[in-house]
Enzyme design. Structure first.
Site, PDB file in Angstrom:
ATOM      1  N   ASP A  79      68.537  32.783  21.759  1.00  0.00           N
ATOM      2  CA  ASP A  79      68.880  32.192  20.454  1.00  0.00           C
ATOM      3  C   ASP A  79      70.347  32.346  20.065  1.00  0.00           C
ATOM      4  O   ASP A  79      71.040  33.256  20.512  1.00  0.00           O
ATOM      5  CB  ASP A  79      67.986  32.774  19.350  1.00  0.00           C
ATOM      6  CG  ASP A  79      68.068  34.305  19.260  1.00  0.00           C
ATOM      7  OD1 ASP A  79      68.178  34.965  20.322  1.00  0.00           O
ATOM      8  OD2 ASP A  79      68.026  34.834  18.138  1.00  0.00           O
ATOM      9  N   GLU A 137      65.804  36.536  18.955  1.00  0.00           N
ATOM     10  CA  GLU A 137      66.074  37.983  18.936  1.00  0.00           C
ATOM     11  C   GLU A 137      66.731  38.374  17.620  1.00  0.00           C
ATOM     12  O   GLU A 137      66.579  39.488  17.129  1.00  0.00           O
ATOM     13  CB  GLU A 137      66.986  38.372  20.117  1.00  0.00           C
ATOM     14  CG  GLU A 137      67.234  39.867  20.256  1.00  0.00           C
ATOM     15  CD  GLU A 137      68.331  40.394  19.347  1.00  0.00           C
ATOM     16  OE1 GLU A 137      68.221  41.553  18.903  1.00  0.00           O
ATOM     17  OE2 GLU A 137      69.295  39.664  19.065  1.00  0.00           O
ATOM     18  N   GLU A 138      67.498  37.438  17.038  1.00  0.00           N
ATOM     19  CA  GLU A 138      68.342  37.764  15.880  1.00  0.00           C
ATOM     20  C   GLU A 138      67.575  37.921  14.569  1.00  0.00           C
ATOM     21  O   GLU A 138      68.150  38.279  13.562  1.00  0.00           O
ATOM     22  CB  GLU A 138      69.440  36.699  15.704  1.00  0.00           C
ATOM     23  CG  GLU A 138      70.379  36.550  16.897  1.00  0.00           C
ATOM     24  CD  GLU A 138      71.398  37.684  17.013  1.00  0.00           C
ATOM     25  OE1 GLU A 138      71.349  38.609  16.190  1.00  0.00           O
ATOM     26  OE2 GLU A 138      72.217  37.625  17.953  1.00  0.00           O
ATOM     27  N   HIS A 369      79.035  38.333  16.825  1.00  0.00           N
ATOM     28  CA  HIS A 369      78.739  37.671  15.541  1.00  0.00           C
ATOM     29  C   HIS A 369      80.015  37.222  14.807  1.00  0.00           C
ATOM     30  O   HIS A 369      79.949  36.845  13.644  1.00  0.00           O
ATOM     31  CB  HIS A 369      77.867  38.550  14.613  1.00  0.00           C
ATOM     32  CG  HIS A 369      76.501  38.833  15.181  1.00  0.00           C
ATOM     33  ND1 HIS A 369      75.414  39.158  14.399  1.00  0.00           N
ATOM     34  CD2 HIS A 369      76.037  38.834  16.453  1.00  0.00           C
ATOM     35  CE1 HIS A 369      74.346  39.358  15.178  1.00  0.00           C
ATOM     36  NE2 HIS A 369      74.722  39.167  16.435  1.00  0.00           N
TER      37      HIS A 369
HETATM   38 NI    NI Z   1      72.686  39.936  20.837  1.00  0.00          NI
END
Ligand code: NI
Length: 396
Positions: A79, A137-138, A369
């Site tokens: 993702d 996963e996020e 990020h």
């Molecule tokens: Ni990651």
């Protein structure tokens, strides 16, 4: 002896083109339809038995060795994040507002490369490799749980039953060449919290007739700083962060309510217990002292990722043989970031390791990020080589 590094090098053009394609077309959690479709097609073309729809958009591929043996799950997350890319790279995201800013495009490309390498050496494999391409996963992204939990719910750890897991993360905190394989805890467990303070609203010029939730919120925020500084042993790790504060509508009105949200991070179960206890006592107690009512809600996001000592030792051994020139770091390595692989490692002994991926000279050293996040693609080669050879070693 198979030279896994040479094999990964030979496949680098493939790995890089896959990574760049995923990077140009990033998809948010549980929307990895295009990505999952390509993954399934690639695995099928290698003759793997592929199942789609495990955890909504997750894809599982089974590669059976020619000799019997245990089952190893290797996991790659797919993702992207809701971030507008600002790298200026030639492979910049074409999906406005969505970006692979954590490196999961690289993980997916590594997974496909590992599948090619291990498929080629199927005859030497003892047991089964379960390729797990995980969505979301996020975070939950509107669903009732994250990707790892949903894949577990849909049976990814059964049929065949998984004996061990391996997973990795490209790691921009460390330079290309560094490989981190640690025993014990590596990623923190995370909780999210909400504190709702209810007072009594009124005129901003007559505070004595009100119960001011903003003044109470300020005291609560200050007092919460003492949870980590006064209640957790100095050599233990914990974080309490208030990350949003919302209250009020006008300059001359004392509002009725204030709401705080934030996150708690810990590794050790006893530390976690202590932090949660003190967090609740302080939030409620200080609010009450200020005349407010507090509703405190703490929800677990993920447990800590704890590496199994024996599995980690095998991966360390593999890394030493494979990359003698690499800066293999076996020291305890703990980061306060969270990772939902924790749910799988809670059930099955596994190892989660890190592949250093920053390159300061090429300006590829922004943190995960960040809108300018990008990594040195040479790390893909090292990641694929180590994952393929560690998988083969563990199944030996
Ligand atoms: Ni990651």
């Amino acid at each position: 002896m198979i030279d896994y590094l040479a094999e990964a090098k030979a496949l680098f053009t493939y790995t890089q083109s896959m990574r760049r394609d995923f990077h140009i077309h990033p998809e948010l959690g549980f929307h990895e339809v295009r990505t999952g479709g390509i993954v399934a097609k690639e695995l099928e073309s290698l003759g793997l038995e592929v199942t789609k729809g495990i955890g909504k958009t997750g894809v599982v591929g089974l590669l059976e060795g020619t000799k019997p043996g245990p089952t190893l799950l290797i996991r790659f997350d797919m993702d992207a994040l809701p971030i507008s890319e600002d790298t200026g790279a030639e492979y910049t995201s074409q999906n406005q507002g969505v970006m692979h800013a954590c490196g999961h495009d690289g993980h997916t490309a590594i997974g496909l490369t590992v599948a090619k390498i291990l498929q080629k050496h199927r005859n030497e494999l003892a047991g089964t490799v379960k390729f797990c391409f995980q969505p979301s996963e996020e975070g939950y992204n509107g669903e009732e749980m994250g990707g790892a939990q949903m894949m577990i719910r849909d049976g990814v750890l059964d049929g065949p039953k998984v004996d061990n897991t391996l997973s990795l993360h490209l790691w921009n905190e460390k330079p290309l060449g560094w490989i981190g394989v640690a025993k014990g805890p590596v990623m923190a467990g995370a909780e999210q919290f909400t504190i709702k303070l209810t007072g009594k609203g009124g005129h901003g010029a007559a505070p004595h007739l009100t119960i001011d939730p903003i003044a109470a919120a300020a005291q609560v925020i200050n007092a919460l700083q003492t949870v980590t500084s006064r209640n957790v042993a100095p050599l233990q790790a914990a974080v309490v962060s208030v990350t949003t504060v919302h209250s009020g509508t006008a300059f001359n009105v004392i509002p009725q309510e204030a709401e705080l949200t934030g996150t708690i991070r810990t590794f050790d179960p006893a530390v976690r217990q202590k932090v949660l206890e003190r967090f609740d006592q302080i939030a409620r107690g200080v609010a009450e002292t200020m005349g407010c009512k507090a509703e405190v809600n703490v929800q677990r996001v993920t447990p800590a990722v704890i590496n199994d000592d024996a599995v980690a030792a095998r991966v360390q051994q593999t890394a030493r043989t494979l990359l003698p020139e690499a800066a293999l770091d076996t020291a305890p390595y703990m980061t306060m970031g969270a990772e939902d692989m924790a749910f799988m490692q809670e059930k099955v002994p596994g190892c989660y390791f890190f592949i250093g991926s920053n390159n300061k000279e090429k300006h590829l050293d922004y943190g995960h990020h960040h809108p300018k996040f990008d990594f040195d693609e040479e790390a893909l080669m090292r990641g694929a080589a180590l994952m393929a050879s560690a998988a083969a070693d563990i199944l030996k």
